[in-house]
Design an enzyme around this catalytic site. Structure first.
Site, PDB file in Angstrom:
ATOM      1  CG  HIS A 132      -1.060  34.338 -27.706  1.00  0.00           C
ATOM      2  ND1 HIS A 132      -0.502  33.674 -28.770  1.00  0.00           N
ATOM      3  CD2 HIS A 132      -0.879  33.530 -26.635  1.00  0.00           C
ATOM      4  CE1 HIS A 132      -0.021  32.504 -28.370  1.00  0.00           C
ATOM      5  NE2 HIS A 132      -0.237  32.387 -27.070  1.00  0.00           N
ATOM      6  CG  HIS A 167       1.655  32.412 -22.489  1.00  0.00           C
ATOM      7  ND1 HIS A 167       2.744  31.629 -22.809  1.00  0.00           N
ATOM      8  CD2 HIS A 167       0.812  32.299 -23.552  1.00  0.00           C
ATOM      9  CE1 HIS A 167       2.573  31.080 -23.996  1.00  0.00           C
ATOM     10  NE2 HIS A 167       1.394  31.468 -24.478  1.00  0.00           N
ATOM     11  NE  ARG A 224       4.442  25.736 -25.992  1.00  0.00           N
ATOM     12  CZ  ARG A 224       3.305  26.412 -25.966  1.00  0.00           C
ATOM     13  NH1 ARG A 224       2.338  26.149 -26.815  1.00  0.00           N
ATOM     14  NH2 ARG A 224       3.135  27.398 -25.102  1.00  0.00           N
ATOM     15  CG  ASP A 225       2.669  29.601 -28.032  1.00  0.00           C
ATOM     16  OD1 ASP A 225       1.987  29.526 -29.073  1.00  0.00           O
ATOM     17  OD2 ASP A 225       2.197  30.019 -26.966  1.00  0.00           O
ATOM     18  CG  ASN A 263       3.382  33.540 -27.852  1.00  0.00           C
ATOM     19  OD1 ASN A 263       2.890  33.316 -26.754  1.00  0.00           O
ATOM     20  ND2 ASN A 263       3.519  32.624 -28.791  1.00  0.00           N
ATOM     21  CB  CYS A 294      -3.353  27.753 -29.377  1.00  0.00           C
ATOM     22  SG  CYS A 294      -4.074  26.146 -29.053  1.00  0.00           S
TER      23      CYS A 294
HETATM   24  P1  HMG Z   1      -6.583  12.045 -27.808  1.00  0.00           P
HETATM   25  O1  HMG Z   1      -6.663  11.829 -29.295  1.00  0.00           O
HETATM   26  O2  HMG Z   1      -7.841  12.257 -27.052  1.00  0.00           O
HETATM   27  O3  HMG Z   1      -5.725  10.956 -27.039  1.00  0.00           O
HETATM   28  O4  HMG Z   1      -5.621  13.292 -27.571  1.00  0.00           O
HETATM   29  P2  HMG Z   1      -5.565   9.436 -27.125  1.00  0.00           P
HETATM   30  O5  HMG Z   1      -5.139   9.022 -25.762  1.00  0.00           O
HETATM   31  O6  HMG Z   1      -6.780   8.799 -27.752  1.00  0.00           O
HETATM   32  O7  HMG Z   1      -4.311   9.277 -28.109  1.00  0.00           O
HETATM   33  C1  HMG Z   1      -4.395   9.447 -29.504  1.00  0.00           C
HETATM   34  C2  HMG Z   1      -3.068   9.000 -30.111  1.00  0.00           C
HETATM   35  O8  HMG Z   1      -2.028   9.864 -29.669  1.00  0.00           O
HETATM   36  C3  HMG Z   1      -2.645   7.593 -29.670  1.00  0.00           C
HETATM   37  O9  HMG Z   1      -1.878   7.067 -30.703  1.00  0.00           O
HETATM   38  C4  HMG Z   1      -1.756   7.868 -28.486  1.00  0.00           C
HETATM   39  O10 HMG Z   1      -0.820   6.858 -28.252  1.00  0.00           O
HETATM   40  C5  HMG Z   1      -1.048   9.142 -28.911  1.00  0.00           C
HETATM   41  P3  HMG Z   1      -2.466   5.877 -31.632  1.00  0.00           P
HETATM   42  O11 HMG Z   1      -2.831   4.773 -30.698  1.00  0.00           O
HETATM   43  O12 HMG Z   1      -3.674   6.475 -32.330  1.00  0.00           O
HETATM   44  O13 HMG Z   1      -1.336   5.574 -32.575  1.00  0.00           O
HETATM   45  N1  HMG Z   1      -0.643   9.958 -27.804  1.00  0.00           N
HETATM   46  C6  HMG Z   1       0.600  10.456 -27.678  1.00  0.00           C
HETATM   47  N2  HMG Z   1       1.691  10.365 -28.451  1.00  0.00           N
HETATM   48  C7  HMG Z   1       2.794  10.985 -28.033  1.00  0.00           C
HETATM   49  N3  HMG Z   1       2.853  11.732 -26.924  1.00  0.00           N
HETATM   50  C8  HMG Z   1       1.784  11.868 -26.128  1.00  0.00           C
HETATM   51  C9  HMG Z   1       0.592  11.213 -26.503  1.00  0.00           C
HETATM   52  N4  HMG Z   1      -0.632  11.142 -25.966  1.00  0.00           N
HETATM   53  C10 HMG Z   1      -1.358  10.377 -26.763  1.00  0.00           C
HETATM   54  N5  HMG Z   1       1.866  12.618 -25.023  1.00  0.00           N
HETATM   55  C11 HMG Z   1      -4.050  14.562 -26.306  1.00  0.00           C
HETATM   56  C12 HMG Z   1      -5.326  13.767 -26.272  1.00  0.00           C
HETATM   57  C13 HMG Z   1      -3.894  15.274 -24.967  1.00  0.00           C
HETATM   58  C14 HMG Z   1      -2.875  13.620 -26.530  1.00  0.00           C
HETATM   59  C15 HMG Z   1      -4.126  15.567 -27.474  1.00  0.00           C
HETATM   60  O14 HMG Z   1      -5.295  16.320 -27.321  1.00  0.00           O
HETATM   61  C16 HMG Z   1      -2.956  16.521 -27.539  1.00  0.00           C
HETATM   62  O15 HMG Z   1      -1.826  16.118 -27.791  1.00  0.00           O
HETATM   63  N6  HMG Z   1      -3.228  17.828 -27.340  1.00  0.00           N
HETATM   64  C17 HMG Z   1      -2.204  18.861 -27.341  1.00  0.00           C
HETATM   65  C18 HMG Z   1      -2.613  19.996 -28.226  1.00  0.00           C
HETATM   66  C19 HMG Z   1      -1.571  21.083 -28.190  1.00  0.00           C
HETATM   67  O16 HMG Z   1      -0.370  20.812 -28.092  1.00  0.00           O
HETATM   68  N7  HMG Z   1      -2.020  22.339 -28.291  1.00  0.00           N
HETATM   69  C20 HMG Z   1      -1.150  23.471 -28.318  1.00  0.00           C
HETATM   70  C21 HMG Z   1      -0.469  23.731 -27.001  1.00  0.00           C
HETATM   71  S1  HMG Z   1      -1.483  24.603 -25.824  1.00  0.00           S
HETATM   72  C22 HMG Z   1      -1.223  26.273 -26.201  1.00  0.00           C
HETATM   73  O17 HMG Z   1      -0.672  26.606 -27.208  1.00  0.00           O
HETATM   74  C23 HMG Z   1      -1.632  27.299 -25.173  1.00  0.00           C
HETATM   75  C24 HMG Z   1      -0.443  27.834 -24.368  1.00  0.00           C
HETATM   76  O18 HMG Z   1       0.519  28.445 -25.218  1.00  0.00           O
HETATM   77  C25 HMG Z   1      -0.910  28.863 -23.346  1.00  0.00           C
HETATM   78  C26 HMG Z   1      -1.741  30.006 -23.912  1.00  0.00           C
HETATM   79  O19 HMG Z   1      -1.447  30.535 -24.998  1.00  0.00           O
HETATM   80  O20 HMG Z   1      -2.637  30.400 -23.169  1.00  0.00           O
HETATM   81  C27 HMG Z   1       0.241  26.710 -23.572  1.00  0.00           C
HETATM   82 MG    MG Z   2       0.363  30.402 -26.099  1.00  0.00          MG
END
Ligand code: HMG
Ligand code: MG
Length: 316
Positions: A214, A212, A17-18, A254, A245
């Site tokens: 990095h 967690h 994932r990450d 990480n 991220c």
């Molecule tokens: P948005 O653009 O504000 O949401 O995104 P929306 O509701 O307007 O949706 C936009 C489009 O996405 C729509 O499609 C939705 O249907 C679709 P359209 O109508 O344009 O065709 N959609 C989805 N599709 C599939 N699955 C879903 C979903 N939700 C909406 N679940 C949203 C808001 C939360 C979806 C977006 O900001 C997002 O996906 N963010 C995730 C970003 C991400 O994954 N970042 C990396 C992970 S976090 C990380 O790495 C940190 C971590 O490792 C910890 C650390 O290191 O500290 C965990």
């Molecule tokens: Mg992370």
């Protein structure tokens, strides 16, 4: 020194994932299964396999359903404990169709990072996730809560520890069963780590907390050592030091799983992982992403005989 640290540690592997979310190349579903098979062969059990986030935001993980179904059908992978990130109810709906046992919800303690990462304010994210977590728990799913940027976003100074603690409390209150504290951009140093962990330990038992880290600035293992001394027994890591991220500029990989396990075993702390097989899994990961990986033990293994990495620590 370091007496009483002998209890087993759980390594929670986040590379599928990450790691893969931060690669410019898309790794195919079949290749992801191969990576997970290699991780499972090394003894890793808890694996964060993918994300049910928007494929427009993270196209690398758009095959989440297909991957989880492929893992469930694979002889070498099916007995792993897989989890997946889930940012909203749409994500939960997708997750439920795959039979995954655990989802991970995540909120950043930095308002700036949360806005970039989830396109919403911290409090709106918490309100949205409250419903997701409650529904997930009602249907028997475990829920891990992640406080991202718990140490800081651009520096160790720009996030108030009370805000990290407030988010952790909110995640536990809404029904999360454990917390992962994320140093998303690798700004943490040991003194602040002591402060962060002490603050969380005052409210939550050590078994509920995971680190967690990095390794952006090379401080991840030093911080883990602080966590070990304070009683934490769960650490997130990614094979070869993959990861980052895309919505946190400059956030490098990480903590490498091999580096973590090398240190644990050298200190006599069991992990249930076979380091030699883990090193082989790192080579699989490097081949699949098509570039050298930054992990230190991984790098050393490329020019060193295999037995040089075996420690006295038996695999349990
Ligand atoms: P948005 O653009 O504000 O949401 O995104 P929306 O509701 O307007 O949706 C936009 C489009 O996405 C729509 O499609 C939705 O249907 C679709 P359209 O109508 O344009 O065709 N959609 C989805 N599709 C599939 N699955 C879903 C979903 N939700 C909406 N679940 C949203 C808001 C939360 C979806 C977006 O900001 C997002 O996906 N963010 C995730 C970003 C991400 O994954 N970042 C990396 C992970 S976090 C990380 O790495 C940190 C971590 O490792 C910890 C650390 O290191 O500290 C965990
Ligand atoms: Mg992370």
């Amino acid at each position: 020194m370091f007496d009483g640290l002998g209890d087993a540690v759980t390594v929670y592997e986040v590379s599928p994932r990450d790691g893969l979310q931060n690669e410019s190349a898309i790794v195919s579903t079949a290749e992801k299964v191969e990576l997970v098979q290699a991780l499972r062969a090394a003894g890793l059990r808890r694996i964060e396999a993918t994300s049910f986030v928007s494929p427009k935001w993270i196209p690398q993980l758009a095959d989440a359903e297909a991957l989880l179904l492929a893992l469930a059908a694979d002889d070498l992978a099916r007995d792993g404990e897989y989890s997946a990130l889930c940012p909203n109810s749409r994500g939960l709906q997708r997750a439920r169709d795959t039979g995954v046992a655990e989802i991970v919800v995540f909120v950043s303690a930095s308002a700036e990072h949360n806005q970039k990462n989830l396109n919403s304010s911290i409090d709106d994210s918490l309100a949205r996730l409250r419903e997701v977590v409650q529904e997930a728990r009602q249907t028997g799913l475990r829920v891990r809560g992640c406080v991202s940027t718990a140490w800081g976003f651009r520096s160790e100074q720009d996030v108030d520890l009370r805000e990290s603690a407030r988010i952790g409390r909110a995640l536990m209150d809404m029904g999360c069963t454990e917390l992962s504290l994320g140093d998303t951009t690798g700004v943490a140093t040991p003194r602040k780590t002591h402060d962060v962990l002490s603050c969380f330990l005052a409210e939550h038992p050590a078994v509920t907390l995971s680190m967690h880290m990095h390794d952006t600035r090379g401080t991840a293992l030093a911080n883990v050592l602080v966590g070990l001394e304070l009683g934490l027994r769960s650490f997130d890591a990614a094979i070869g030091g993959l990861g980052g991220c895309p919505y946190a500029p400059g956030a490098a990989g990480n903590l490498a799983t091999e580096d973590l396990v090398y240190m644990l075993h050298g200190m006599g702390i069991p992990s249930g992982i076979d380091l030699d097989k883990l090193i082989e899994a790192g080579k699989v990961a490097a081949r699949l992403v098509g570039h050298p990986l930054p992990g230190k033990v991984h790098r050393a293994s490329l020019g060193t005989p295999r037995t040089a990495h075996s420690t006295a620590q038996p695999v349990r």
